[in-house]
Design a protein around this motif. Structure first.
Motif, PDB file in Angstrom:
ATOM      1  N   GLU A  39       0.798  -1.256  -0.048  1.00 50.16           N
ATOM      2  CA  GLU A  39       0.221  -0.084  -0.071  1.00 50.16           C
ATOM      3  C   GLU A  39       0.664   1.269   0.227  1.00 50.16           C
ATOM      4  O   GLU A  39       1.767   1.555   1.019  1.00 50.16           O
ATOM      5  CB  GLU A  39      -1.012  -0.021   1.284  1.00 50.16           C
ATOM      6  CG  GLU A  39      -1.811   1.285   1.264  1.00 50.16           C
ATOM      7  CD  GLU A  39      -2.608   1.129   2.537  1.00 50.16           C
ATOM      8  OE1 GLU A  39      -3.804   1.919   2.338  1.00 50.16           O
ATOM      9  OE2 GLU A  39      -2.474   0.225   3.421  1.00 50.16           O
ATOM     10  N   TRP A  40       0.761   2.006  -1.047  1.00 49.88           N
ATOM     11  CA  TRP A  40       1.528   3.446  -1.166  1.00 49.88           C
ATOM     12  C   TRP A  40       0.630   4.501  -1.810  1.00 49.88           C
ATOM     13  O   TRP A  40       0.157   4.330  -2.749  1.00 49.88           O
ATOM     14  CB  TRP A  40       2.709   2.989  -1.970  1.00 49.88           C
ATOM     15  CG  TRP A  40       3.839   4.181  -1.907  1.00 49.88           C
ATOM     16  CD1 TRP A  40       3.833   5.256  -2.575  1.00 49.88           C
ATOM     17  CD2 TRP A  40       4.541   4.500  -0.510  1.00 49.88           C
ATOM     18  NE1 TRP A  40       5.087   6.025  -2.056  1.00 49.88           N
ATOM     19  CE2 TRP A  40       5.259   5.703  -0.758  1.00 49.88           C
ATOM     20  CE3 TRP A  40       4.746   3.714   0.719  1.00 49.88           C
ATOM     21  CZ2 TRP A  40       5.938   6.217   0.003  1.00 49.88           C
ATOM     22  CZ3 TRP A  40       5.633   4.456   1.455  1.00 49.88           C
ATOM     23  CH2 TRP A  40       6.353   5.744   1.338  1.00 49.88           C
ATOM     24  N   ARG A  43      -1.617   4.225   4.204  1.00 50.54           N
ATOM     25  CA  ARG A  43      -3.177   4.398   4.446  1.00 50.54           C
ATOM     26  C   ARG A  43      -3.872   5.089   3.290  1.00 50.54           C
ATOM     27  O   ARG A  43      -5.027   5.710   3.694  1.00 50.54           O
ATOM     28  CB  ARG A  43      -3.063   5.194   5.701  1.00 50.54           C
ATOM     29  CG  ARG A  43      -2.470   4.472   6.813  1.00 50.54           C
ATOM     30  CD  ARG A  43      -2.741   5.414   8.300  1.00 50.54           C
ATOM     31  NE  ARG A  43      -1.889   6.657   8.138  1.00 50.54           N
ATOM     32  CZ  ARG A  43      -0.411   6.702   8.428  1.00 50.54           C
ATOM     33  NH1 ARG A  43      -0.071   5.308   8.525  1.00 50.54           N
ATOM     34  NH2 ARG A  43       0.017   7.625   8.495  1.00 50.54           N
ATOM     35  N   SER A  44      -3.499   4.736   2.232  1.00 51.55           N
ATOM     36  CA  SER A  44      -4.295   5.201   0.882  1.00 51.55           C
ATOM     37  C   SER A  44      -5.295   4.567   0.402  1.00 51.55           C
ATOM     38  O   SER A  44      -5.970   4.906  -0.296  1.00 51.55           O
ATOM     39  CB  SER A  44      -3.144   5.702  -0.087  1.00 51.55           C
ATOM     40  OG  SER A  44      -2.545   4.628  -0.515  1.00 51.55           O
ATOM     41  N   GLY A  45      -4.998   3.090   0.735  1.00 53.89           N
ATOM     42  CA  GLY A  45      -5.916   2.008  -0.098  1.00 53.89           C
ATOM     43  C   GLY A  45      -5.513   1.682  -1.375  1.00 53.89           C
ATOM     44  O   GLY A  45      -6.058   0.802  -1.899  1.00 53.89           O
ATOM     45  N   LYS A  46      -4.356   2.564  -2.013  1.00 53.76           N
ATOM     46  CA  LYS A  46      -3.914   2.069  -3.254  1.00 53.76           C
ATOM     47  C   LYS A  46      -2.968   1.035  -3.248  1.00 53.76           C
ATOM     48  O   LYS A  46      -1.969   1.384  -2.334  1.00 53.76           O
ATOM     49  CB  LYS A  46      -3.434   3.537  -3.842  1.00 53.76           C
ATOM     50  CG  LYS A  46      -4.664   4.312  -4.005  1.00 53.76           C
ATOM     51  CD  LYS A  46      -3.939   5.707  -4.684  1.00 53.76           C
ATOM     52  CE  LYS A  46      -5.312   6.636  -5.042  1.00 53.76           C
ATOM     53  NZ  LYS A  46      -4.774   8.013  -5.412  1.00 53.76           N
ATOM     54  N   GLN A  47      -2.783   0.089  -3.882  1.00 55.39           N
ATOM     55  CA  GLN A  47      -1.598  -0.617  -4.025  1.00 55.39           C
ATOM     56  C   GLN A  47      -0.488  -0.212  -5.148  1.00 55.39           C
ATOM     57  O   GLN A  47      -1.046   0.078  -6.222  1.00 55.39           O
ATOM     58  CB  GLN A  47      -2.116  -2.098  -4.195  1.00 55.39           C
ATOM     59  CG  GLN A  47      -2.888  -2.779  -3.133  1.00 55.39           C
ATOM     60  CD  GLN A  47      -1.888  -3.245  -2.002  1.00 55.39           C
ATOM     61  OE1 GLN A  47      -1.036  -3.759  -2.257  1.00 55.39           O
ATOM     62  NE2 GLN A  47      -2.443  -2.768  -0.753  1.00 55.39           N
TER      63      GLN A  47
END
Length: 85
Positions: A39-40, A43-47
């Motif tokens: 995740e980057w 805590r962004s929810g983006k992989q």
């Protein structure tokens, strides 16, 4: 081609590190790395995918001893002893 396995090393994080030596003249420009996802930004929810290795290079013994992680230096010393160099 001869492959010389080294004894495993336990890293400070608890991982077991495996190493081996091969005498060859590889064209390092052809190497590519595996990738891992995380995740980057945090805590962004983006992989996102990142390479496990960012570069590959040959080093002299003096330079390799300086660059390698202290806990993995025994790989170099074991190889030097086995090859009597």
């Amino acid at each position: 081609m001869i492959c010389l396995p080294a004894r495993n090393v336990n890293s400070t994080s608890g991982k077991v590190v495996h190493a081996f030596a091969i005498e060859a003249d590889f064209d390092l420009s052809t190497f590519s790395s595996n990738e891992f996802e995380m995740e980057w930004p945090p805590r962004s929810g983006k992989q996102r995918s990142f390479p496990e290795i960012d570069r590959v290079a040959y080093f002299s013994l003096k330079t390799a001893r300086r660059k390698i992680l202290p806990g993995q230096r025994q790989f170099i010393e074991e190889l030097v002893a086995r090859l009597k160099i």
